[in-house]
Design a protein around this motif. Structure first.
Motif, PDB file in Angstrom:
ATOM      1  N   GLY A 181      -0.173  -3.396  -3.642  1.00 55.78           N
ATOM      2  CA  GLY A 181      -1.268  -2.709  -2.963  1.00 55.78           C
ATOM      3  C   GLY A 181      -1.757  -3.492  -1.760  1.00 55.78           C
ATOM      4  O   GLY A 181      -1.241  -4.565  -1.435  1.00 55.78           O
ATOM      5  N   ARG A 182      -2.759  -2.945  -1.115  1.00 55.74           N
ATOM      6  CA  ARG A 182      -3.296  -3.543   0.109  1.00 55.74           C
ATOM      7  C   ARG A 182      -4.801  -3.671  -0.037  1.00 55.74           C
ATOM      8  O   ARG A 182      -5.461  -2.798  -0.587  1.00 55.74           O
ATOM      9  CB  ARG A 182      -2.931  -2.631   1.280  1.00 55.74           C
ATOM     10  N   THR A 192      -9.694  -1.929  -2.047  1.00 59.02           N
ATOM     11  CA  THR A 192      -8.306  -2.015  -2.481  1.00 59.02           C
ATOM     12  C   THR A 192      -7.660  -0.642  -2.353  1.00 59.02           C
ATOM     13  O   THR A 192      -8.235   0.361  -2.758  1.00 59.02           O
ATOM     14  CB  THR A 192      -8.230  -2.488  -3.944  1.00 59.02           C
ATOM     15  N   SER A 193      -6.478  -0.603  -1.779  1.00 55.94           N
ATOM     16  CA  SER A 193      -5.643   0.605  -1.744  1.00 55.94           C
ATOM     17  C   SER A 193      -4.438   0.313  -2.618  1.00 55.94           C
ATOM     18  O   SER A 193      -3.484  -0.328  -2.179  1.00 55.94           O
ATOM     19  CB  SER A 193      -5.188   0.914  -0.321  1.00 55.94           C
ATOM     20  N   PRO A 194      -4.486   0.738  -3.884  1.00 50.57           N
ATOM     21  CA  PRO A 194      -3.364   0.415  -4.767  1.00 50.57           C
ATOM     22  C   PRO A 194      -2.080   1.109  -4.325  1.00 50.57           C
ATOM     23  O   PRO A 194      -2.122   2.217  -3.803  1.00 50.57           O
ATOM     24  CB  PRO A 194      -3.795   0.949  -6.132  1.00 50.57           C
ATOM     25  N   ALA A 195      -0.968   0.447  -4.548  1.00 52.90           N
ATOM     26  CA  ALA A 195       0.327   1.100  -4.369  1.00 52.90           C
ATOM     27  C   ALA A 195       0.573   1.926  -5.621  1.00 52.90           C
ATOM     28  O   ALA A 195       0.143   1.566  -6.712  1.00 52.90           O
ATOM     29  CB  ALA A 195       1.422   0.068  -4.194  1.00 52.90           C
ATOM     30  N   GLY A 196       1.266   3.060  -5.463  1.00 55.26           N
ATOM     31  CA  GLY A 196       1.556   3.894  -6.622  1.00 55.26           C
ATOM     32  C   GLY A 196       2.959   4.450  -6.547  1.00 55.26           C
ATOM     33  O   GLY A 196       3.390   4.894  -5.482  1.00 55.26           O
ATOM     34  N   LYS A 229      -1.577  -5.288  -7.606  1.00 50.35           N
ATOM     35  CA  LYS A 229      -2.470  -4.170  -7.283  1.00 50.35           C
ATOM     36  C   LYS A 229      -1.691  -2.856  -7.155  1.00 50.35           C
ATOM     37  O   LYS A 229      -1.874  -2.090  -6.227  1.00 50.35           O
ATOM     38  CB  LYS A 229      -3.288  -4.458  -6.030  1.00 50.35           C
ATOM     39  N   SER A 230      -0.801  -2.622  -8.115  1.00 52.31           N
ATOM     40  CA  SER A 230       0.035  -1.422  -8.129  1.00 52.31           C
ATOM     41  C   SER A 230      -0.127  -0.679  -9.442  1.00 52.31           C
ATOM     42  O   SER A 230      -0.411  -1.275 -10.474  1.00 52.31           O
ATOM     43  CB  SER A 230       1.514  -1.801  -7.980  1.00 52.31           C
ATOM     44  N   HIS A 285       1.247   9.203  -7.039  1.00 55.26           N
ATOM     45  CA  HIS A 285      -0.209   9.341  -6.958  1.00 55.26           C
ATOM     46  C   HIS A 285      -0.537  10.814  -6.805  1.00 55.26           C
ATOM     47  O   HIS A 285      -0.112  11.449  -5.844  1.00 55.26           O
ATOM     48  CB  HIS A 285      -0.752   8.539  -5.775  1.00 55.26           C
ATOM     49  N   GLY A 300       0.827  -1.203   0.000  1.00 56.48           N
ATOM     50  CA  GLY A 300       0.000   0.000   0.000  1.00 56.48           C
ATOM     51  C   GLY A 300       0.856   1.245   0.000  1.00 56.48           C
ATOM     52  O   GLY A 300       2.075   1.200   0.112  1.00 56.48           O
TER      53      GLY A 300
END
Length: 182
Positions: free
Chosen positions: A76-77, A98-102, A130-131, A105, A41
């Motif tokens: 992501g988380r 979902t909290s995408p990693a970026g 999930k990034s 951002h 995340g």
């Protein structure tokens, strides 16, 4: 130059303006070193404006120039929880978000103009599950890339996932993902 490393649930670099008075403003990041987000995340660099609603006569801008490395490669988380619609404690509703990693951002309420310039030596990446390497939510994105932007293959989220509901789509791109700009 230099290195900034972030961990826990926070971005490595975070700049935001709470613009509830409608004053507008500019956020600027010029990176020639390494910004590294470690752990699931979060983002390497996250810049944006909190405001109640888009305002036509106010300018909110974000400018990022990267000649170094900005990354968040640990994925992501996904969180789950319960909420009670309309305060009805007798009918809890479970949710997944979902909290995408970026890598980078940028965000706003739909009226933010974000300009990202990734120079020939620049690297922006988020390669975990999930990034998204470059994520723009509620911000119009003007992206110039002469360097490397590296993301994953993209992800299909469940239709009930709260990020998918916010996004208006179940697809989360891996390299560049935009949503919610006016």
């Amino acid at each position: 130059s230099g290195t900034i490393t972030g961990a826990q649930a926070n971005p490595a670099v975070y700049m935001a303006v709470s613009d509830y008075q409608g004053a507008g403003g500019t956020l600027r990041l010029d990176n020639s070193g390494t910004i590294d987000r470690i752990g699931a995340g979060g983002a390497g660099a996250q810049l944006g404006f909190y405001s109640p609603a888009p305002t036509a006569d106010v300018t909110r801008t974000i400018t990022i120039t990267n000649s170094g490395t900005i990354r968040a490669n640990d994925g992501g988380r996904v969180s789950t929880g319960v909420y009670y619609p309309n305060g009805n404690w007798m009918e809890p509703v479970e949710y997944t978000a979902t909290s995408p990693a970026g890598g980078v951002h940028v965000f706003g309420s739909g009226d933010v103009a974000a300009t990202i310039t990734n120079t020939a030596s620049g690297v922006i990446e988020a390669t975990g599950e999930k990034s998204v390497a470059v994520l723009a939510t509620g911000a119009a994105l003007d992206l110039t890339n002469a360097g490397t932007i590296r993301g994953g293959t993209g992800t299909t989220l469940d239709s009930a996932d709260q990020f998918a509901v916010f996004n208006g789509s179940t697809y989360l791109a891996g390299a560049i993902h935009t949503t919610g700009a006016l």
